[in-house]
Design a protein around this motif. Structure first.
Motif, PDB file in Angstrom:
ATOM      1  N   ILE A  73     -32.818  61.852   9.768  1.00 26.61           N
ATOM      2  CA  ILE A  73     -33.896  60.954   8.298  1.00 26.61           C
ATOM      3  C   ILE A  73     -34.152  59.978   8.216  1.00 26.61           C
ATOM      4  O   ILE A  73     -35.761  59.337   8.164  1.00 26.61           O
ATOM      5  CB  ILE A  73     -33.252  61.064   7.078  1.00 26.61           C
ATOM      6  CG1 ILE A  73     -32.481  62.158   6.549  1.00 26.61           C
ATOM      7  CG2 ILE A  73     -33.740  60.265   5.854  1.00 26.61           C
ATOM      8  CD1 ILE A  73     -31.478  62.287   5.925  1.00 26.61           C
ATOM      9  N   ARG A  74     -33.372  58.779   9.308  1.00 21.70           N
ATOM     10  CA  ARG A  74     -34.121  57.194   9.506  1.00 21.70           C
ATOM     11  C   ARG A  74     -35.080  57.367  10.573  1.00 21.70           C
ATOM     12  O   ARG A  74     -36.592  57.370  10.297  1.00 21.70           O
ATOM     13  CB  ARG A  74     -33.666  56.515  10.313  1.00 21.70           C
ATOM     14  CG  ARG A  74     -33.799  55.293  10.001  1.00 21.70           C
ATOM     15  CD  ARG A  74     -32.969  53.883  11.024  1.00 21.70           C
ATOM     16  NE  ARG A  74     -32.547  54.948  11.841  1.00 21.70           N
ATOM     17  CZ  ARG A  74     -32.190  54.618  13.512  1.00 21.70           C
ATOM     18  NH1 ARG A  74     -30.882  53.557  13.103  1.00 21.70           N
ATOM     19  NH2 ARG A  74     -31.594  55.611  14.332  1.00 21.70           N
ATOM     20  N   GLU A  76     -37.427  60.389  11.347  1.00 19.92           N
ATOM     21  CA  GLU A  76     -38.013  60.691  10.797  1.00 19.92           C
ATOM     22  C   GLU A  76     -39.057  60.168   9.783  1.00 19.92           C
ATOM     23  O   GLU A  76     -40.447  60.430   9.810  1.00 19.92           O
ATOM     24  CB  GLU A  76     -37.274  62.563   9.701  1.00 19.92           C
ATOM     25  CG  GLU A  76     -36.862  63.048  10.600  1.00 19.92           C
ATOM     26  CD  GLU A  76     -38.024  64.176  11.745  1.00 19.92           C
ATOM     27  OE1 GLU A  76     -38.915  64.723  11.068  1.00 19.92           O
ATOM     28  OE2 GLU A  76     -38.051  64.317  12.948  1.00 19.92           O
ATOM     29  N   TRP A  77     -38.717  59.587   9.193  1.00 19.76           N
ATOM     30  CA  TRP A  77     -39.263  58.629   8.040  1.00 19.76           C
ATOM     31  C   TRP A  77     -39.976  57.667   8.904  1.00 19.76           C
ATOM     32  O   TRP A  77     -41.621  57.317   8.392  1.00 19.76           O
ATOM     33  CB  TRP A  77     -38.549  58.132   7.123  1.00 19.76           C
ATOM     34  CG  TRP A  77     -37.348  58.974   6.196  1.00 19.76           C
ATOM     35  CD1 TRP A  77     -37.605  60.088   5.672  1.00 19.76           C
ATOM     36  CD2 TRP A  77     -36.845  58.780   4.846  1.00 19.76           C
ATOM     37  NE1 TRP A  77     -37.506  61.287   4.959  1.00 19.76           N
ATOM     38  CE2 TRP A  77     -36.506  59.487   4.082  1.00 19.76           C
ATOM     39  CE3 TRP A  77     -36.622  56.706   4.519  1.00 19.76           C
ATOM     40  CZ2 TRP A  77     -35.758  59.302   2.728  1.00 19.76           C
ATOM     41  CZ3 TRP A  77     -35.076  57.652   3.404  1.00 19.76           C
ATOM     42  CH2 TRP A  77     -34.650  58.895   2.437  1.00 19.76           C
ATOM     43  N   LYS A  78     -39.778  57.383   9.364  1.00 18.69           N
ATOM     44  CA  LYS A  78     -40.790  56.338  10.490  1.00 18.69           C
ATOM     45  C   LYS A  78     -41.796  56.818  11.524  1.00 18.69           C
ATOM     46  O   LYS A  78     -42.751  56.396  11.148  1.00 18.69           O
ATOM     47  CB  LYS A  78     -39.490  55.709  11.636  1.00 18.69           C
ATOM     48  CG  LYS A  78     -38.775  54.365  11.290  1.00 18.69           C
ATOM     49  CD  LYS A  78     -38.450  53.859  12.220  1.00 18.69           C
ATOM     50  CE  LYS A  78     -36.741  52.830  11.610  1.00 18.69           C
ATOM     51  NZ  LYS A  78     -36.393  52.256  13.002  1.00 18.69           N
ATOM     52  N   GLN A  80     -43.073  59.926   9.589  1.00 19.93           N
ATOM     53  CA  GLN A  80     -43.773  60.163   8.780  1.00 19.93           C
ATOM     54  C   GLN A  80     -44.409  59.341   8.331  1.00 19.93           C
ATOM     55  O   GLN A  80     -46.058  59.626   7.501  1.00 19.93           O
ATOM     56  CB  GLN A  80     -42.741  60.799   7.667  1.00 19.93           C
ATOM     57  CG  GLN A  80     -42.232  62.174   7.962  1.00 19.93           C
ATOM     58  CD  GLN A  80     -41.183  62.622   6.645  1.00 19.93           C
ATOM     59  OE1 GLN A  80     -40.811  61.601   6.121  1.00 19.93           O
ATOM     60  NE2 GLN A  80     -41.166  64.315   7.374  1.00 19.93           N
ATOM     61  N   LEU A  82     -43.594  56.209   6.545  1.00 19.19           N
ATOM     62  CA  LEU A  82     -42.917  55.453   5.313  1.00 19.19           C
ATOM     63  C   LEU A  82     -42.253  53.991   6.124  1.00 19.19           C
ATOM     64  O   LEU A  82     -42.201  53.622   7.235  1.00 19.19           O
ATOM     65  CB  LEU A  82     -41.338  55.808   5.076  1.00 19.19           C
ATOM     66  CG  LEU A  82     -41.311  56.909   4.081  1.00 19.19           C
ATOM     67  CD1 LEU A  82     -41.753  58.089   4.223  1.00 19.19           C
ATOM     68  CD2 LEU A  82     -40.184  57.315   3.824  1.00 19.19           C
ATOM     69  N   VAL A  85     -37.800  51.631   6.230  1.00 17.83           N
ATOM     70  CA  VAL A  85     -36.316  51.783   6.716  1.00 17.83           C
ATOM     71  C   VAL A  85     -35.693  51.250   7.272  1.00 17.83           C
ATOM     72  O   VAL A  85     -35.675  50.581   8.540  1.00 17.83           O
ATOM     73  CB  VAL A  85     -37.353  53.411   7.438  1.00 17.83           C
ATOM     74  CG1 VAL A  85     -35.977  54.196   7.915  1.00 17.83           C
ATOM     75  CG2 VAL A  85     -38.538  54.166   7.114  1.00 17.83           C
ATOM     76  N   GLY A 328     -36.232  54.314   2.342  1.00 13.77           N
ATOM     77  CA  GLY A 328     -37.630  54.089   3.020  1.00 13.77           C
ATOM     78  C   GLY A 328     -38.754  54.074   1.979  1.00 13.77           C
ATOM     79  O   GLY A 328     -38.150  54.251   0.357  1.00 13.77           O
ATOM     80  N   MET A 364     -37.030  65.680   2.465  1.00 15.98           N
ATOM     81  CA  MET A 364     -38.146  66.126   4.187  1.00 15.98           C
ATOM     82  C   MET A 364     -39.767  66.315   4.430  1.00 15.98           C
ATOM     83  O   MET A 364     -40.642  66.004   4.586  1.00 15.98           O
ATOM     84  CB  MET A 364     -37.433  66.308   5.179  1.00 15.98           C
ATOM     85  CG  MET A 364     -35.751  65.564   5.156  1.00 15.98           C
ATOM     86  SD  MET A 364     -35.514  64.151   5.486  1.00 15.98           S
ATOM     87  CE  MET A 364     -36.484  63.631   6.790  1.00 15.98           C
ATOM     88  N   THR A 367     -41.207  63.241   1.662  1.00 17.02           N
ATOM     89  CA  THR A 367     -41.913  61.888   2.239  1.00 17.02           C
ATOM     90  C   THR A 367     -42.735  62.189   3.454  1.00 17.02           C
ATOM     91  O   THR A 367     -44.072  61.619   3.991  1.00 17.02           O
ATOM     92  CB  THR A 367     -40.922  61.977   3.343  1.00 17.02           C
ATOM     93  OG1 THR A 367     -40.110  62.599   4.048  1.00 17.02           O
ATOM     94  CG2 THR A 367     -39.588  61.062   2.288  1.00 17.02           C
ATOM     95  N   ARG A 368     -42.918  63.555   3.961  1.00 16.00           N
ATOM     96  CA  ARG A 368     -44.515  64.098   5.186  1.00 16.00           C
ATOM     97  C   ARG A 368     -45.130  63.965   4.482  1.00 16.00           C
ATOM     98  O   ARG A 368     -46.275  63.213   4.956  1.00 16.00           O
ATOM     99  CB  ARG A 368     -44.210  65.147   5.598  1.00 16.00           C
ATOM    100  CG  ARG A 368     -44.526  65.700   6.482  1.00 16.00           C
ATOM    101  CD  ARG A 368     -44.188  67.237   8.098  1.00 16.00           C
ATOM    102  NE  ARG A 368     -44.914  67.796   6.607  1.00 16.00           N
ATOM    103  CZ  ARG A 368     -46.165  68.816   7.367  1.00 16.00           C
ATOM    104  NH1 ARG A 368     -47.080  68.262   7.749  1.00 16.00           N
ATOM    105  NH2 ARG A 368     -45.350  70.024   5.892  1.00 16.00           N
TER     106      ARG A 368
END
Ligand SMILES: [Zn+2]
Length: 725
Positions: A73-74, A76-78, A80, A82, A85, A328, A364, A367-368
Motif C-alpha cells: 500500500i505504501r 502504491e500510494w507513492k 499514485q 499521495l 506516505v 498518506g 486503493m 487514492t488512485r
C-alpha cells in the motif's frame, strides 16, 4: 439538505449546477466539475485487480503477509501521487494461535475437526495457510468438564439456566453466535463472570447457514464447516492495546501488566462450525431447551450439564508484536491544517474478501483517483488523510493507537472521519453519520448512479423500506435511521470510527453495501465468494470508491462546512424521547399517591433537557439559514469562514465529557456510545444510569448533557452573531 432547498436554488440558477450544501454557486459549479472527473476514474477491472491482491493469501493482524501488504500500500500510494506516505509502527499486545483441540470423551467419543473443508469449486479454499479454529485473545489452558448449552451466552440466558438448577461453574459453555446477536467478547465476559471454565461459540444454521438459504459454493450462506473466527477483547471497556489504555503504544510508552488490563479476557474460548457443534448438542441431557433456544439443526436442543463431557486444550501465543498503520495524504491547497481523515482496516481473519478487502480495494481506487486529480491540478482545499489500519479485528487496535497518538492534532484539525470497513457484501446501502452530517451524506448519494439504474439515493430509500418491512436485523445493527431520514444516526462500536467519535469527538461517517452474507470471518469469505455472490461485477466496489471520494471531496472543498445542527438537535430530541419511552415506568417512579413528593413520582425530569434541546435547535436553524444566505450571495470572506468553520468543528468536541461515561472513562461522548454487545447506545451515561435506576448518577448525567447543550447553543449563537455583523 431537503429537496425543497435544492430545487429553490436550482430555479435561481437555471443554467448552473444546483448548489451543493456548503458551497457558493460558483464553487458548486467547480466542485461538480471536480467530482465528475473524480467519478470517472475508478473502474471495476481495477477494483477486481486490487481485490485479488488483497485476497490472495490469508493476512491476519501481525502476520508476514499483512505486513507485506502494508508495504505494498505504501509503495502504491507513492506511485499514485499521495504525499507524506509513512508506515507507523505500534508494538502492542497481540494474539496468535499455537494449537487447539476439542474432544468429547462422554457419552461417546468425538474429536472436533476445527478445520474448514475445501470446496471443489473454490481454489483458494484449498490454501494450506488457512488457520484452524481460534479466537483472538483467548487465554491458554486445558480443561475436562461437562458442557452446558447457554443459548446466545447473554446474561439472561444464564438466569434461565439458574432457574433450571443448572450451574456453569467450572464447566464448558456452548453458545451460539446469534439469536439475538451479541458481540462474542461480551459472551466471553459473561461466561467468565458466570465462572465457566471455557466458552465454545458456534454458528447455528438457523442464523447464517442453510436455514437462511443456499450455502457456499451454491449460495452466499455459511456451509457446514464454516468457522467464524474473531477476537474476544473486551474493547467495549477500552479499545486498543490492552496494556496502554488511553495512550498510544509508541516506543517508551508505559505498559500496564496484562493481568491488570480490563480489556484482556481471562477465559479460554474457541469457535466451532455447526459440523463440530452438532455431536455435542445431540448427545446432551438435561431439560429440553426453550422453544426460542432451539436452532436450525434437526435435533432437539437440551440444556445439558452432566452427560456430555469434553476435553479442551488451547495454546495461544499472546504477547508483544508490531502492528503497522499506513498513512498518506494529499495536502490541502488552501487549508492544509484542516483534515478529512479516511480509513479502512487491512487485517483479515483469513482472506477477508468482504471484511475488509472489499473496502481496501475501494480505498486503493479512491487514492488512485485522488492522485490523478492532484496531477491534473485539482488539489483539495483541505488535506485528505488516508489510513490503512492494522489489528481492527483485534480490539480496533491500529486506529485506536493512531488516534491516541495524534489526539491533540485531531482535536485541532479534524473535520470528519469517514470509515469503510466492509465496502460490499451485497447491493443494499447502509450509510451512517453523526446527525449533523446526515443531510450532507443524503445529498451526496443523490449525485451518484446506483447499478440498479436509480440514483444511489433512490436505491437507498428502496432498500431501507424493504428492510423496515422485513425488520431483519443484521449481525451489526438494525437500521437506526431517524424519522424521515435515510442515514443511520445511531452509531455503535465494532469498527475503526470508535476512537474518532468516542475518544476525540470527531464527527464520523460509515459507508457500506450489505447483502446475504453467511461466511463472515470464515475461510470462505474469499475471492470466489465475492465473484459469485457479493459483487460479481465489482460495480458496488466502484460505487463505493466514488461515494467515499465524493463525500471526502465535499468536506474538503466546502466553503462553509456542511454541518446541520438543527438536524442534530432533532436527533438528540429523539434519543431523549426514546429513552423516556423505553423507561416509562421506571422514570415515572412508583405508583403515585398524594403524599409522595414530586421527587419520588418523577425520579428524573427531562423537561429541562428538552427545553435546552429546543434552544439549541433554534440556534441551529438560524445558523442554517444564515449560512445558506451567505453562500447564495457568493461573498464569503476568508477570515469569516475560518471563524465559522472552526466554530462548527468545535461542536462535536463539546459533546465529550473528559471524565467519560460512568465506569468506562475512555468513552467520552455523551450522545454516542455502545453497549457491551456492540449495539448502539444513545446518551450512554444517562441511559445506563436510568436502566439501573441509579437516580443520583442519572441526574448528574442529565446535568452534563444540559451543560453541553448550553455550551453548544452559546457557540452557535456566537457564530450567528458573527454572521450578522
Ligand atoms: Zn472489518
Amino acid at each position: 439538505m431537503n429537496l425543497l432547498r435544492t430545487s429553490v436554488v436550482f430555479l435561481l440558477l437555471p443554467c448552473a449546477q444546483a448548489q451543493i450544501l456548503g458551497f457558493t454557486p460558483t464553487s458548486s459549479a467547480r466542485e461538480a466539475e471536480v467530482e465528475s472527473k473524480f467519478k470517472s476514474i475508478p473502474n471495476p477491472a481495477e477494483e477486481r485487480r486490487q481485490h485479488r491482491i488483497f485476497t490472495q493469501e490469508p493476512h491476519v493482524a501481525g502476520s508476514k503477509r499483512n505486513n507485506e501488504l502494508a508495504e505494498y500500500i505504501r509503495d502504491e500510494w507513492k506511485k499514485q501521487g499521495l504525499e507524506d506516505v509513512v508506515i507507523r509502527r505500534y508494538d502492542v499486545y497481540g494474539t496468535n494461535p499455537k494449537s487447539a483441540s476439542l474432544e468429547m470423551i462422554a457419552p461417546t467419543h468425538y474429536r472436533a475437526t476445527l478445520r474448514e473443508v475445501p470446496l471443489d469449486a473454490d481454489p483458494d479454499s484449498k490454501n494450506p495457510a488457512i488457520s484452524g479454529a481460534w479466537l483472538g485473545m483467548s487465554i491458554s489452558g486445558e480443561v475436562t468438564a461437562p458442557i452446558v448449552y447457554a443459548h446466545s451466552g447473554n446474561p439472561e440466558d444464564y438466569d434461565l439456566l439458574r432457574r433450571q438448577g443448572i450451574s456453569v461453574k467450572g464447566k464448558i459453555v456452548l453458545v451460539r453466535y446469534s439469536n439475538p446477536y451479541s458481540y462474542r467478547g461480551f459472551k466471553a465476559l459473561t461466561a467468565e463472570r458466570e465462572g465457566a471454565a471455557a466458552m465454545l461459540v458456534y454458528s447455528d444454521p438457523a442464523d447464517d447457514g442453510y436455514k437462511q438459504g443456499k450455502v457456499d459454493p451454491d449460495g452466499p450462506w455459511g456451509p457446514e464447516y464454516h468457522i467464524q473466527r474473531g477476537a474476544i477483547t473486551y474493547d467495549f471497556m477500552v479499545p486498543g492495546d490492552p496494556q496502554t489504555p488511553g495512550w498510544a503504544s509508541v516506543p517508551g510508552a508505559k505498559r500496564i501488566p496484562i493481568e491488570d488490563a480490563v480489556s484482556a479476557p481471562k477465559i479460554m474460548a474457541l469457535p466451532l462450525s455447526w459440523h463440530d457443534a452438532k455431536p455435542l448438542l445431540e448427545n446432551m441431557d438435561g431439560p429440553l431447551a426453550p422453544a426460542n433456544w432451539q436452532g436450525g439443526l434437526p435435533i432437539q436442543y437440551h440444556l445439558g450439564g452432566e452427560r456430555v463431557k469434553a476435553h479442551l486444550k488451547i495454546e495461544m501465543q499472546n504477547g508483544l508484536q508490531p502492528y503497522y498503520v499506513v498513512e498518506g495524504r494529499i495536502r490541502g491547497s488552501e487549508l492544509p491544517d484542516e483534515w478529512i481523515v479516511l480509513g479502512n482496516h487491512r487485517d483479515a481473519w483469513v482472506f477477508g474478501a468482504v471484511d475488509p478487502s472489499s473496502g481496501t480495494a475501494s480505498m486503493m481506487e479512491l487514492t488512485r483517483a485522488l492522485g490523478q486529480l492532484k496531477q491534473q491540478g485539482m488539489r483539495p482545499r483541505r488535506t485528505i488523510i488516508v489510513c490503512s489500519w492494522d489489528g481492527e479485528e483485534v480490539g480496533l487496535t491500529g486506529s485506536t493507537e493512531w488516534g491516541e497518538q495524534f489526539a491533540d492534532d485531531l482535536r485541532q484539525k479534524a473535520v470528519a472521519y469517514i470509515n469503510v470497513d466492509e465496502a460490499t457484501s451485497g447491493a443494499n446501502f447502509h450509510g451512517q453519520a453523526v446527525a449533523s452530517l446526515a443531510p450532507m451524506l443524503e445529498e451526496t448519494t443523490r449525485t451518484l448512479p446506483d447499478p440498479s439504474g436509480k440514483t444511489l439515493y433512490e436505491a437507498w430509500k428502496a432498500s431501507t423500506e424493504r428492510e423496515k418491512e422485513g425488520k431483519k436485523s443484521t449481525q451489526f445493527s438494525d437500521s437506526g435511521a431517524a424519522n424521515g431520514s435515510l442515514a443511520d444516526t445511531r452509531i455503535g462500536s465494532g469498527s475503526d470510527h470508535t476512537v474518532f467519535l468516542n475518544f476525540i469527538g470527531v464527527p464520523v461517517l460509515g459507508l457500506g453495501f450489505e447483502g446475504d452474507y453467511g461466511v463472515y470471518h470464515s475461510a470462505y469469505d474469499d475471492f470466489f465468494w465475492m465473484n459469485h455472490f457479493g459483487d460479481p461485477g465489482y460495480r458496488y466496489h466502484t460505487l463505493m470508491s466514488q461515494l467515499w471520494g465524493v463525500t471526502a471531496l465535499r468536506l474538503a472543498n466546502a466553503d462553509l462546512l456542511p454541518f446541520d445542527f438543527a438536524t442534530y438537535a432533532n436527533n438528540i430530541r429523539q434519543f431523549v424521547q426514546d429513552l423516556a419511552k423505553a423507561n416509562e415506568k421506571t422514570m415515572r417512579g412508583q405508583p403515585s399517591s398524594a403524599v409522595q413528593s414530586s421527587e419520588t413520582r418523577q425520579p428524573l425530569d427531562l423537561k429541562q433537557i428538552l427545553a435546552a434541546i429546543d434552544v439549541f435547535e433554534a440556534a441551529g436553524k438560524k445558523l442554517n439559514d444564515s449560512l445558506k444566505e451567505k453562500l447564495a450571495s457568493g461573498q464569503v470572506d476568508p477570515k469569516l469562514t475560518l471563524t465559522l468553520n472552526h466554530g462548527m468543528m468545535q461542536v462535536e468536541r463539546n459533546w465529550l465529557n473528559p471524565d467519560g461515561i460512568p465506569g468506562r472513562p475512555w468513552f467520552k461522548h455523551i450522545l454516542y456510545g455502545a453497549r457491551f454487545t456492540y449495539a448502539h447506545l444513545e446518551l450512554p451515561g444517562l441511559t445506563e444510569a436510568v436502566e439501573k435506576q441509579d437516580w443520583p448518577t442519572a441526574r448528574q448525567q442529565a446535568e452534563i448533557l444540559q451543560r453541553a447543550l448550553r455550551e453548544n447553543t452559546k457557540l452557535l449563537e456566537q457564530l450567528n452573531a458573527t454572521l450578522a455583523q
